[in-house]
Design an enzyme around this catalytic site. Structure first.
Site, PDB file in Angstrom:
ATOM      1  N   GLY A  85       0.815  -0.954   0.203  1.00  0.00           N
ATOM      2  CA  GLY A  85      -0.086   0.034  -0.016  1.00  0.00           C
ATOM      3  C   GLY A  85       0.920   1.083  -0.055  1.00  0.00           C
ATOM      4  O   GLY A  85       2.036   1.355  -0.636  1.00  0.00           O
ATOM      5  N   LEU A  86       0.424   2.418   0.642  1.00  0.00           N
ATOM      6  CA  LEU A  86       1.166   3.412   0.850  1.00  0.00           C
ATOM      7  C   LEU A  86       1.362   4.057  -0.551  1.00  0.00           C
ATOM      8  O   LEU A  86       2.507   4.610  -0.792  1.00  0.00           O
ATOM      9  CB  LEU A  86       2.385   3.598   1.512  1.00  0.00           C
ATOM     10  N   CYS A  87       0.412   3.955  -1.611  1.00  0.00           N
ATOM     11  CA  CYS A  87       0.500   4.507  -3.082  1.00  0.00           C
ATOM     12  C   CYS A  87      -0.768   5.202  -3.313  1.00  0.00           C
ATOM     13  O   CYS A  87      -0.978   5.061  -4.427  1.00  0.00           O
ATOM     14  CB  CYS A  87       0.803   3.548  -3.808  1.00  0.00           C
ATOM     15  N   GLY A  88      -1.654   5.945  -2.430  1.00  0.00           N
ATOM     16  CA  GLY A  88      -2.472   6.633  -2.633  1.00  0.00           C
ATOM     17  C   GLY A  88      -3.718   5.684  -3.198  1.00  0.00           C
ATOM     18  O   GLY A  88      -3.988   4.780  -2.681  1.00  0.00           O
TER      19      GLY A  88
END
Length: 299
Positions: free
Chosen positions: A95-98
């Site tokens: 994750g952590l990609c908008g």
């Protein structure tokens, strides 16, 4: 009102978070550069390979009936009709990609709803596998950790499985839904048909191509070349889709971490201002108490 100790802790915590997001941004930028060079080098070859394959499929239409070219019953021109469809859902492993993964998941749900229960999902990537497994979607399977060591061999394995399932009549069509890399700041969710391979209408009545040019001459023959080329074509299209998604993920993560770093900086400024005001108020209170005590002693 938060105490000075609490404010100092919050400022320290946000600064630590900012260092992490800044480091993740730099890592994503380095990976993006390599992935971007790779996909930009791949696109021209993929485009020419598609042109040649579709041209050959049209020229050899009367000589060869390859299973990867044959439309099945229920398969339409632009998308699957009433037949069963396999959907390759390409998401990231992390994750952590908008909204990178959310956009693919939302588009997949829309397309699956349009298939009226006639579709199955092959999830490529951890996020898509977790999302659709937890929601009870019809699954053919999942490939987790796919992007840890992405290479052409990975695409060959997937292409062999998908092509066999299509040729055996398990599915009437195979589609891929993925994020296409446009630029560092832009990614586009694409819905692309992989199988059956389209026959391009290139042959005229007198053997000339539809655009008026003389047809290509193939050696040994169109049919033999086509039989060798079709499996490679499917493999390379899947490889290109995976590379597009990988580059788009790095770009989305870099953008998200850049925004997070800026937001952390703004929060640090706000907390620092609040801390300074609280400290000033505390010092003023202490001075008042000292002056009041001195005046009381004098009195």
């Amino acid at each position: 009102m938060a105490s000075l100790i609490d404010l100092r802790r919050r400022i320290r915590s946000v600064k630590n978070t900012q260092q992490i997001t800044k480091a993740m941004k730099m890592v994503a930028a380095a990976k993006l550069r390599r992935a971007q060079d790779q996909i930009l080098a791949t696109r021209p070859y993929a485009l020419e390979l598609r042109k040649v394959t579709e041209h050959l499929a049209a020229v050899a239409a009367g000589e060869v009936e390859h299973p990867l070219l044959t439309p099945h019953e229920g398969e339409g021109d632009d998308r699957a009709g009433s037949g069963k469809t396999l959907v390759l859902v390409v998401t990231g492993d992390k994750g952590l990609c908008g909204a990178f993964n959310a956009h693919v998941q939302r588009r997949t749900e829309q397309e699956m709803a349009a298939l009226n229960g006639g579709g199955e999902i092959l999830a490529l990537g951890n996020r898509g596998a977790d999302f659709f497994t937890h929601r009870g979607a019809p699954m053919r399977g999942a490939r987790r950790g796919l992007f840890k060591d992405l290479n052409y061999g990975t695409a060959q394995e997937l292409a062999a499985e998908v092509s066999k399932a299509f040729a055996d009549g398990e599915y009437d069509a195979v589609y891929a839904v993925y994020n296409e890399f446009i630029s560092v700041l832009s990614q586009r969710v694409s819905w692309e048909r992989l199988l059956p391979i389209a026959r391009e209408d290139v042959v005229g009545d007198e053997g000339a191509s539809a655009n008026g040019h003389r047809p290509y001459l193939y050696e040994p023959s169109e049919a033999e070349i086509l039989n060798e080329l079709l499996p490679r074509f499917v493999t390379f299209q899947i490889y290109r889709v995976l590379l597009e998604s990988q580059a788009a993920e790095h770009a989305a993560r870099m953008t998200a971490m850049d925004s997070a770093t800026k937001n952390a900086g703004e929060l640090i400024d706000t907390l620092t201002l609040q801390y300074n005001r609280s400290r000033q108020a505390e010092i003023t209170t202490e001075l008042i108490e000292v002056v009041s005590g001195a005046n009381a002693l004098e009195g």
